[in-house]
Design a protein around this motif. Sequence first.
Motif, PDB file in Angstrom:
ATOM      1  N   MET A   1       0.842  -1.182   0.000  1.00 47.10           N
ATOM      2  CA  MET A   1       0.000   0.000   0.000  1.00 47.10           C
ATOM      3  C   MET A   1       0.885   1.241   0.000  1.00 47.10           C
ATOM      4  O   MET A   1       1.821   1.334   0.769  1.00 47.10           O
ATOM      5  CB  MET A   1      -0.898   0.016   1.231  1.00 47.10           C
ATOM      6  N   ILE A   2       0.536   2.159  -0.857  1.00 46.59           N
ATOM      7  CA  ILE A   2       1.249   3.425  -0.913  1.00 46.59           C
ATOM      8  C   ILE A   2       0.376   4.492  -0.267  1.00 46.59           C
ATOM      9  O   ILE A   2      -0.769   4.691  -0.658  1.00 46.59           O
ATOM     10  CB  ILE A   2       1.559   3.816  -2.365  1.00 46.59           C
ATOM     11  N   VAL A   3       0.893   5.155   0.759  1.00 43.61           N
ATOM     12  CA  VAL A   3       0.239   6.313   1.356  1.00 43.61           C
ATOM     13  C   VAL A   3       1.322   7.350   1.545  1.00 43.61           C
ATOM     14  O   VAL A   3       2.371   7.081   2.118  1.00 43.61           O
ATOM     15  CB  VAL A   3      -0.435   5.987   2.713  1.00 43.61           C
ATOM     16  N   GLY A   4       1.052   8.533   1.047  1.00 45.56           N
ATOM     17  CA  GLY A   4       1.979   9.636   1.220  1.00 45.56           C
ATOM     18  C   GLY A   4       2.302  10.306  -0.101  1.00 45.56           C
ATOM     19  O   GLY A   4       2.455   9.641  -1.123  1.00 45.56           O
ATOM     20  N   LEU A   5       2.354  11.629  -0.052  1.00 46.95           N
ATOM     21  CA  LEU A   5       2.610  12.409  -1.246  1.00 46.95           C
ATOM     22  C   LEU A   5       3.183  13.747  -0.831  1.00 46.95           C
ATOM     23  O   LEU A   5       2.739  14.350   0.146  1.00 46.95           O
ATOM     24  CB  LEU A   5       1.309  12.616  -2.028  1.00 46.95           C
ATOM     25  N   ALA A   6       4.174  14.220  -1.579  1.00 44.69           N
ATOM     26  CA  ALA A   6       4.781  15.515  -1.286  1.00 44.69           C
ATOM     27  C   ALA A   6       3.760  16.619  -1.477  1.00 44.69           C
ATOM     28  O   ALA A   6       2.932  16.581  -2.391  1.00 44.69           O
ATOM     29  CB  ALA A   6       5.993  15.750  -2.187  1.00 44.69           C
TER      30      ALA A   6
ATOM     31  N   GLU B   1      -9.370   3.324   8.663  1.00 44.49           N
ATOM     32  CA  GLU B   1      -9.899   2.750   9.912  1.00 44.49           C
ATOM     33  C   GLU B   1      -8.891   2.896  11.057  1.00 44.49           C
ATOM     34  O   GLU B   1      -9.272   3.254  12.178  1.00 44.49           O
ATOM     35  CB  GLU B   1     -10.263   1.273   9.721  1.00 44.49           C
ATOM     36  N   ARG B   2      -7.622   2.630  10.776  1.00 38.97           N
ATOM     37  CA  ARG B   2      -6.590   2.766  11.816  1.00 38.97           C
ATOM     38  C   ARG B   2      -6.485   4.219  12.290  1.00 38.97           C
ATOM     39  O   ARG B   2      -6.385   4.476  13.495  1.00 38.97           O
ATOM     40  CB  ARG B   2      -5.236   2.280  11.298  1.00 38.97           C
ATOM     41  N   GLU B   3      -6.513   5.150  11.338  1.00 38.94           N
ATOM     42  CA  GLU B   3      -6.377   6.557  11.723  1.00 38.94           C
ATOM     43  C   GLU B   3      -7.621   7.048  12.454  1.00 38.94           C
ATOM     44  O   GLU B   3      -7.502   7.787  13.437  1.00 38.94           O
ATOM     45  CB  GLU B   3      -6.098   7.437  10.495  1.00 38.94           C
ATOM     46  N   ALA B   4      -8.792   6.649  12.018  1.00 41.83           N
ATOM     47  CA  ALA B   4     -10.019   7.050  12.719  1.00 41.83           C
ATOM     48  C   ALA B   4     -10.015   6.519  14.150  1.00 41.83           C
ATOM     49  O   ALA B   4     -10.414   7.231  15.084  1.00 41.83           O
ATOM     50  CB  ALA B   4     -11.253   6.562  11.956  1.00 41.83           C
ATOM     51  N   GLN B   5      -9.555   5.291  14.345  1.00 44.17           N
ATOM     52  CA  GLN B   5      -9.462   4.727  15.695  1.00 44.17           C
ATOM     53  C   GLN B   5      -8.462   5.505  16.539  1.00 44.17           C
ATOM     54  O   GLN B   5      -8.726   5.825  17.697  1.00 44.17           O
ATOM     55  CB  GLN B   5      -9.065   3.242  15.629  1.00 44.17           C
ATOM     56  N   ARG B   6      -7.310   5.827  15.959  1.00 44.23           N
ATOM     57  CA  ARG B   6      -6.298   6.608  16.677  1.00 44.23           C
ATOM     58  C   ARG B   6      -6.857   7.982  17.066  1.00 44.23           C
ATOM     59  O   ARG B   6      -6.690   8.438  18.202  1.00 44.23           O
ATOM     60  CB  ARG B   6      -5.053   6.771  15.808  1.00 44.23           C
TER      61      ARG B   6
ATOM     62  N   ILE C   1      -5.006   9.861   2.637  1.00 41.95           N
ATOM     63  CA  ILE C   1      -6.297   9.465   3.198  1.00 41.95           C
ATOM     64  C   ILE C   1      -7.016  10.699   3.731  1.00 41.95           C
ATOM     65  O   ILE C   1      -6.481  11.418   4.576  1.00 41.95           O
ATOM     66  CB  ILE C   1      -6.107   8.439   4.343  1.00 41.95           C
ATOM     67  N   ASP C   2      -8.248  10.928   3.228  1.00 44.45           N
ATOM     68  CA  ASP C   2      -9.078  12.051   3.690  1.00 44.45           C
ATOM     69  C   ASP C   2     -10.030  11.570   4.774  1.00 44.45           C
ATOM     70  O   ASP C   2     -10.817  10.638   4.554  1.00 44.45           O
ATOM     71  CB  ASP C   2      -9.904  12.618   2.534  1.00 44.45           C
TER      72      ASP C   2
ATOM     73  N   ASP D   1      -6.346   1.314  -4.108  1.00 47.68           N
ATOM     74  CA  ASP D   1      -5.748   0.281  -3.263  1.00 47.68           C
ATOM     75  C   ASP D   1      -6.730  -0.017  -2.131  1.00 47.68           C
ATOM     76  O   ASP D   1      -7.053   0.883  -1.346  1.00 47.68           O
ATOM     77  CB  ASP D   1      -4.412   0.787  -2.712  1.00 47.68           C
ATOM     78  N   SER D   2      -7.215  -1.230  -2.049  1.00 49.49           N
ATOM     79  CA  SER D   2      -8.193  -1.581  -1.018  1.00 49.49           C
ATOM     80  C   SER D   2      -7.634  -1.381   0.391  1.00 49.49           C
ATOM     81  O   SER D   2      -8.395  -1.230   1.347  1.00 49.49           O
ATOM     82  CB  SER D   2      -8.685  -3.013  -1.202  1.00 49.49           C
ATOM     83  N   ALA D   3      -6.327  -1.337   0.537  1.00 49.64           N
ATOM     84  CA  ALA D   3      -5.712  -1.113   1.854  1.00 49.64           C
ATOM     85  C   ALA D   3      -5.934   0.319   2.353  1.00 49.64           C
ATOM     86  O   ALA D   3      -5.738   0.584   3.540  1.00 49.64           O
ATOM     87  CB  ALA D   3      -4.223  -1.431   1.800  1.00 49.64           C
ATOM     88  N   TRP D   4      -6.332   1.224   1.477  1.00 46.11           N
ATOM     89  CA  TRP D   4      -6.614   2.596   1.915  1.00 46.11           C
ATOM     90  C   TRP D   4      -7.744   2.622   2.942  1.00 46.11           C
ATOM     91  O   TRP D   4      -7.728   3.425   3.865  1.00 46.11           O
ATOM     92  CB  TRP D   4      -6.953   3.495   0.735  1.00 46.11           C
ATOM     93  N   HIS D   5      -8.708   1.720   2.781  1.00 49.30           N
ATOM     94  CA  HIS D   5      -9.803   1.659   3.756  1.00 49.30           C
ATOM     95  C   HIS D   5      -9.259   1.279   5.141  1.00 49.30           C
ATOM     96  O   HIS D   5      -9.639   1.871   6.150  1.00 49.30           O
ATOM     97  CB  HIS D   5     -10.879   0.670   3.317  1.00 49.30           C
ATOM     98  N   ASP D   6      -8.358   0.312   5.173  1.00 51.91           N
ATOM     99  CA  ASP D   6      -7.752  -0.093   6.449  1.00 51.91           C
ATOM    100  C   ASP D   6      -6.939   1.044   7.056  1.00 51.91           C
ATOM    101  O   ASP D   6      -6.949   1.241   8.279  1.00 51.91           O
ATOM    102  CB  ASP D   6      -6.866  -1.319   6.262  1.00 51.91           C
TER     103      ASP D   6
END
Length: 174
Positions: free
Chosen positions: A1-6, A24-29, A58-59, A16-21
Amino acid sequence: MIVGLARDTVELEPHDSAWHDAYEREAQRLHELVGDRVLDFQHVGSTAVDGLPAKPVIDVLAVVDDDSTADDLAVVLAAHGYEHRPNDDVPDRVFLAKGPRSERTHYLSLVTRDSDCHREQIAFRDALRSSPDRREEYADLKRELAAEHADDRRAYTAAKSASIERMLALVDSD
């Protein structure tokens, strides 16, 4: 999974279906940090729509009771990896970005329930999720504009706005 952009760049990745995960992790945090001061978290933006290419950021939309709660939370979240972006062009949200400027990973919008920003973010996401034709039209536009404005995110975003407004008007008339 790629997350992050300049910051200020535009680079689309296939969905990427992992974006949902990641959402979820960030919303929980975030929930653990702010508790019940946030009424609801929603995954919005292109990473929330299956099959849509997206900037790998991730928005998160966080709904609060009032503007003063949003302002208070911006201070709290600044101590936990978010940078408050007070010069945002959207009038009814408090906007924050997570990650170093060289690799933004999350955007967080603190909004009041039924604000224009809240209503439009949810309506646009749901319209793209429910209509393969709208989703493909928007995907084509995003690809074209990303190629044209790879180093100018402001121009990319501005160029998408007419299409977004048109789709929102269609949703309102449905």
